[in-house]
Design an enzyme around this catalytic site. Structure first.
Site, mmCIF file in Angstrom:
data_model
loop_
_atom_site.group_PDB
_atom_site.id
_atom_site.type_symbol
_atom_site.label_atom_id
_atom_site.label_comp_id
_atom_site.label_asym_id
_atom_site.label_seq_id
_atom_site.Cartn_x
_atom_site.Cartn_y
_atom_site.Cartn_z
ATOM 1 N NE ARG A 48 -2.984 1.649 9.870
ATOM 2 C CZ ARG A 48 -3.282 0.630 9.124
ATOM 3 N NH1 ARG A 48 -2.611 -0.563 9.173
ATOM 4 N NH2 ARG A 48 -4.394 0.728 8.395
ATOM 5 C CG MET A 61 -2.002 -1.093 1.168
ATOM 6 S SD MET A 61 -3.645 -0.684 2.247
ATOM 7 C CE MET A 61 -2.931 -0.905 3.531
ATOM 8 N N GLY A 62 2.190 1.048 -0.218
ATOM 9 C CA GLY A 62 3.076 2.239 -0.440
ATOM 10 C C GLY A 62 3.640 2.695 1.008
ATOM 11 N N GLY A 73 4.792 -10.238 4.031
ATOM 12 C CA GLY A 73 5.742 -10.165 5.283
ATOM 13 C C GLY A 73 4.857 -11.016 6.371
ATOM 14 N N GLY A 124 11.167 -2.726 5.680
ATOM 15 C CA GLY A 124 10.406 -3.964 5.567
ATOM 16 C C GLY A 124 9.988 -4.430 4.201
ATOM 17 C CG HIS A 125 6.984 -2.023 2.204
ATOM 18 N ND1 HIS A 125 6.753 -0.849 2.830
ATOM 19 C CD2 HIS A 125 5.861 -2.859 2.108
ATOM 20 C CE1 HIS A 125 5.624 -0.877 3.296
ATOM 21 N NE2 HIS A 125 5.051 -1.904 3.014
ATOM 22 C CB SER A 152 3.943 -0.756 11.075
ATOM 23 O OG SER A 152 2.925 0.001 10.418
ATOM 24 C CG HIS A 191 8.431 0.170 6.069
ATOM 25 N ND1 HIS A 191 8.659 -1.235 6.279
ATOM 26 C CD2 HIS A 191 6.989 0.113 6.459
ATOM 27 C CE1 HIS A 191 7.535 -1.773 6.470
ATOM 28 N NE2 HIS A 191 6.622 -1.031 6.488
HETATM 29 O O1 PAF Z 1 -0.207 -5.831 3.503
HETATM 30 C C1 PAF Z 1 -0.604 -5.013 2.757
HETATM 31 O O2 PAF Z 1 0.069 -3.729 2.636
HETATM 32 C C2 PAF Z 1 -1.746 -5.008 2.055
HETATM 33 O O3 PAF Z 1 -2.757 -5.650 3.062
HETATM 34 C C3 PAF Z 1 -1.847 -5.516 0.834
HETATM 35 C C4 PAF Z 1 -1.329 -7.045 0.751
HETATM 36 C C5 PAF Z 1 -1.037 -4.980 -0.117
HETATM 37 C C6 PAF Z 1 -3.347 -5.796 0.064
HETATM 38 O O4 PAF Z 1 -3.631 -4.389 -0.007
#
Ligand code: PAF
Length: 281
Positions: A187, A30-31, A147, A36-37, A185, A34
């Site tokens: 958030r 969801m952009g 993750g 983690g991504h 996160s 960080h």
């Molecule tokens: O983990 C997330 O960021 C979201 O739940 C996902 C898997 C991209 C679906 O919108």
């Protein structure tokens, strides 16, 4: 690197890539990316010829009164980050592109979504599985990486992938943490500096529970009580759930035989954070 915004352009690229015999690795996000991504993306780079990253704040997984409007967005910063790890395509559709007017189909996984976040956020997982199923049909990956911080989400997506016969390998990757242990996160950005300190109670609770468990405590109630005690010391913390459940069925456990998932959801001020630990002998 290319940014694609339309579903049909993304599908065309995916079809041509597969026809050329190439393997597509996919990281849905969801952009507001960080470390983690980025860890998921590095894993994806090693598992495919091309890495596609989707950036889409999915409205259907947010409940009324949740933070859909306020969810942090930074496509420019995200583009630099995806490029820094060698990503090939960003798929960044609009909400209208994904859910045009007249849209009426949803994917729901039944049992593993009942407990934990599924109990506190009723339509959340239906929104997640719907958008992930759509993204799988649009990006057409051979492998997708998620993750373990969103542990129940990973279990749910594995279940959906099996049940709907998506021919996609699902890879789960360990949670990436800040230096002091707070799970990364998007958030975390909402936390004030005082809340940021108090947010460490989730990680501390998991560590204390792990110690108790490794010391021989196998009674979920005792582990839950200990975790809750540690979290409640923090004035900004408000527990949504502290649970010990089966790591595959996500059902509450009365007794731990072999392994268990300790899962936490705690509001720190207005920010809802989750974390978990798999307890294994
Ligand atoms: O983990 C997330 O960021 C979201 O739940 C996902 C898997 C991209 C679906 O919108």
């Amino acid at each position: 690197m290319n940014t694609i915004r339309s579903v049909s352009d993304m599908q065309q690229w995916a079809c041509a890539t597969r026809e050329a015999g190439r393997r597509i690795a996919f990281v849905p996000t969801m952009g507001f990316l960080h470390e983690g991504h980025l860890a998921l993306m590095r894993e994806g780079k090693g598992r495919g010829d091309y890495l596609v990253v989707s950036i889409f704040v999915n409205p259907t997984q947010f409940g009324a009164g949740e933070d859909y409007q306020d969810y942090p967005r930074d496509l420019e910063g995200d583009t630099e980050k995806v490029s820094s790890v060698g990503g090939d395509i960003i798929f960044a559709p609009s909400a209208k592109e994904m859910y045009p007017s007249g849209y009426q189909t949803f994917v729901a996984v039944e049992k593993v979504t009942q407990n934990l976040c599924g109990a506190s956020r009723p339509a959340h997982f239906q929104g997640v599985t719907t958008v992930v199923a759509k993204l799988f049909n649009i990006v057409k990956p051979q492998v997708a990486i998620f993750g373990e911080k969103d542990y129940q989400q990973l279990v749910t997506i594995r279940q959906m992938t099996r049940d709907l016969n998506f021919d996609i390998e699902i890879i789960g990757m360990p949670t990436i943490r800040e230096e002091d242990g707070l799970a990364m996160s998007s958030r975390n950005k909402y936390l004030s500096s005082e809340e940021r300190k108090q947010a460490l109670c989730l990680f501390n609770a998991l560590n204390q529970v792990e110690k108790l468990f490794q010391g021989g405590e196998k009674n979920p109630k005792k582990l839950i009580d200990r975790a809750a005690e540690i979290i409640r010391v923090q004035p900004a913390a408000d527990i949504d759930y502290v649970k010990v459940c089966h790591p595959e069925t996500i059902e509450d456990l009365e007794r731990i035989d072999d392994k268990a998932l300790m899962a936490l959801a705690v509001k720190i001020g207005k920010t809802r954070l989750i974390d978990n630990r798999v307890l294994k002998n």
